[in-house]
Write an enzyme that holds these catalytic residues in place. Structure first.
Site, PDB file in Angstrom:
ATOM      1  N   ASP A   1      -6.867   5.856  -1.468  1.00 22.94           N
ATOM      2  CA  ASP A   1      -5.730   6.486  -0.784  1.00 22.94           C
ATOM      3  C   ASP A   1      -5.381   5.711   0.484  1.00 22.94           C
ATOM      4  OD1 ASP A   1      -4.204   8.319   0.909  1.00 22.94           O
ATOM      5  OD2 ASP A   1      -4.664   9.790  -0.643  1.00 22.94           O
TER       6      ASP A   1
ATOM      7  N   GLU B   1      11.305  10.739 -10.886  1.00 24.54           N
ATOM      8  CA  GLU B   1      11.302  10.454 -12.328  1.00 24.54           C
ATOM      9  C   GLU B   1      11.738  11.671 -13.136  1.00 24.54           C
ATOM     10  OE1 GLU B   1       7.496   9.112 -11.329  1.00 24.54           O
ATOM     11  OE2 GLU B   1       7.661   7.237 -12.434  1.00 24.54           O
TER      12      GLU B   1
ATOM     13  N   GLY C   1       4.871   6.877  -3.243  1.00 19.51           N
ATOM     14  CA  GLY C   1       4.177   7.515  -2.119  1.00 19.51           C
ATOM     15  C   GLY C   1       3.942   6.590  -0.941  1.00 19.51           C
TER      16      GLY C   1
ATOM     17  N   ARG D   1      -6.451   0.032  -9.721  1.00 18.82           N
ATOM     18  CA  ARG D   1      -6.287  -1.084 -10.669  1.00 18.82           C
ATOM     19  C   ARG D   1      -6.277  -2.398  -9.902  1.00 18.82           C
ATOM     20  NH1 ARG D   1      -1.028   1.407 -13.107  1.00 18.82           N
ATOM     21  NH2 ARG D   1      -1.845   3.350 -13.931  1.00 18.82           N
TER      22      ARG D   1
ATOM     23  N   HIS E   1       8.155  -0.134  -6.362  1.00 22.88           N
ATOM     24  CA  HIS E   1       7.604   1.208  -6.557  1.00 22.88           C
ATOM     25  C   HIS E   1       6.132   1.135  -6.163  1.00 22.88           C
ATOM     26  CE1 HIS E   1       7.133   5.137  -8.787  1.00 22.88           C
ATOM     27  NE2 HIS E   1       5.882   4.748  -8.568  1.00 22.88           N
TER      28      HIS E   1
END
Ligand code: ADP
Length: 400
Positions: free
Chosen positions: A281, A379, A328, A239, A206
């Site tokens: 991004d 989700e 994404g 992160r 993911h």
């Protein structure tokens, strides 16, 4: 329209929602989000299935409770709240206690409150949302779906963190996250391929702003990259992912960083944003990497670390039959998928360039041992399916 299901995914500064019409599976009819809660420029953006998203509307929402109230008011005007028979909440952390979806009761809310120290970033907002819905719609069943629940079967050897054992007993262990997405991907994998393929050795990747992987065998998770918090594992948008823990000790000593400053550093200023010094991004970084070595480094580190983690997950499984990209980045970036998979031939992972370029469902070469797939994750749909299942299990009121 009777028996629709509302799903809510509440963070500290945003609420994503979707309304599902009854069906098997339930189908999304309206969705949207409230962003920048408690900040200036709070907006509500909505979208009805089959039409373009409406322009964001400014609203006043100082906290998640007020945001939830306004969302329910909007839903009441737009579709009428009487149609809603169940509300499903995404709950990021269920601790060791919640290993499956739960009907929300006052005792569950109390327990979630007790778990807040495990996830101070998400749980308070999620509880506020449950309570806000309970006040506005006291007779509607609410259901809590946990991101940690998918990882309930983690073997002890994967769950143990190598700290003094009493910390494990106090709940400091690997929990794993993104579980609602993983549960959906496993259902989809079985549906689009076969129950046999889904029961094989599967690596789920993911890759979104938050990114993690799970190693799944016989539909049970045997290891995952996130751990006690979603900060662990892969490099992410902001992160850090795994770090030498000694770095944190060093920074506390040398820069006198507080717990809040460390939190800010590893969760909001690191990863792709930290390395590139410009953006979290991936699209921006891909556009810029020909001319900006920091963007080039950021993408290279992201792909290199992801490749290493695939190796680690394959080792946990003793080989890999299927690799699934989602999120994404995983669903959209041809370049990142290609870069991650390069040199993984030794695991039987070999992409077909054209299939990858056109974003096909199956992107591996015909003669590769490992099937590499791209599956759009959803989700909200998984939460709606869970709510439908829980509602079906509830005792029916006696007929009059
Ligand atoms: P979240 O974890 O917030 O749900 P998403 O799953 O939406 O995040 O993923 C966001 C990431 O996906 C961003 O880094 C964005 O750049 C990346 N992304 C979205 N579309 C593309 C694309 N077409 N090509 C490359 N990256 C993309």
């Amino acid at each position: 329209m009777g028996s629709s299901i509302l799903t809510l995914n509440g963070g500290s500064s945003s609420i994503k929602f979707a309304l599902f019409a009854p069906g098997d599976p339930p189908t999304r009819c309206t969705s949207g989000k409230i962003e920048r809660i408690g900040q200036s420029g709070t907006t509500l953006t909505t979208k009805t299935a089959g039409s373009a998203a409406e322009a964001p509307r400014p609203i006043e929402a100082a906290d998640p409770d007020s945001a939830a109230r306004q969302l329910l008011e909007w839903l009441d005007r737009r579709v009428g709240l009487t149609s809603i028979t169940g509300i499903g909440h995404r709950i990021v952390h269920g601790g060791a206690r919640y290993t499956a979806t739960q009907l929300v009761t006052p005792a569950v809310v109390d327990e979630l409150r007790r778990l807040c120290p495990l996830d101070p970033e998400h749980l308070p907002g999620e509880i506020a949302l449950i309570e806000g819905c309970g006040r506005r719609l006291p007779t509607v069943a609410q259901v809590a779906c946990f991101d940690t629940a998918f990882h309930r079967d983690l073997p002890r050897v994967a769950a143990l963190l190598p700290l003094p054992l009493h910390y494990f007993e106090a709940g400091i262990r690997r929990y794993g996250f993104h579980g609602i997405s993983y549960a959906y991907l496993m259902e989809e994998l079985a549906r689009v391929t076969s129950p046999q393929e889904a029961a094989g050795r599967v690596i789920l990747a993911h890759l979104g702003n938050g990114a993690s992987m799970a190693a799944v065998h016989e539909r049970k998770c045997v290891d995952t990259t996130m751990a006690f918090t979603p900060t662990a594992g892969l490099v992410m948008g902001t992160r850090s992912g795994d770090l030498d823990p000694g770095v944190l000790v060093h920074l506390v000593r040398s820069e006198q960083l507080s717990a809040d400053a460390l939190d800010e550093l590893v969760n909001r200023r690191s990863g792709l944003l930290g390395l590139s010094e410009t953006s979290a991004d991936v699209r921006d970084l891909l556009d810029r990497r020909a001319t900006d070595s920091r963007a080039r480094d950021a993408i290279a580190v992201f792909c290199y670390q992801a490749r290493k983690w695939i190796g680690a997950m394959a080792a946990a499984l003793g080989g890999v039959d299927s690799l699934v990209f989602a999120g994404g980045i995983g669903e959209n970036s041809v370049e990142v998928r290609a870069e991650i998979c390069q040199a993984l031939d030794f695991l039987g992972i070999r992409l077909d360039e054209q299939r990858n370029a056109r974003g096909a469902g199956l992107i591996s070469a015909d003669n590769a041992c490992c099937a590499v797939r791209v599956i759009h994750t959803d989700e909200e749909s998984m939460i709606a399916r869970d709510v439908k299942r829980i509602l079906a299990e509830l005792p029916r009121p006696p007929s009059t």
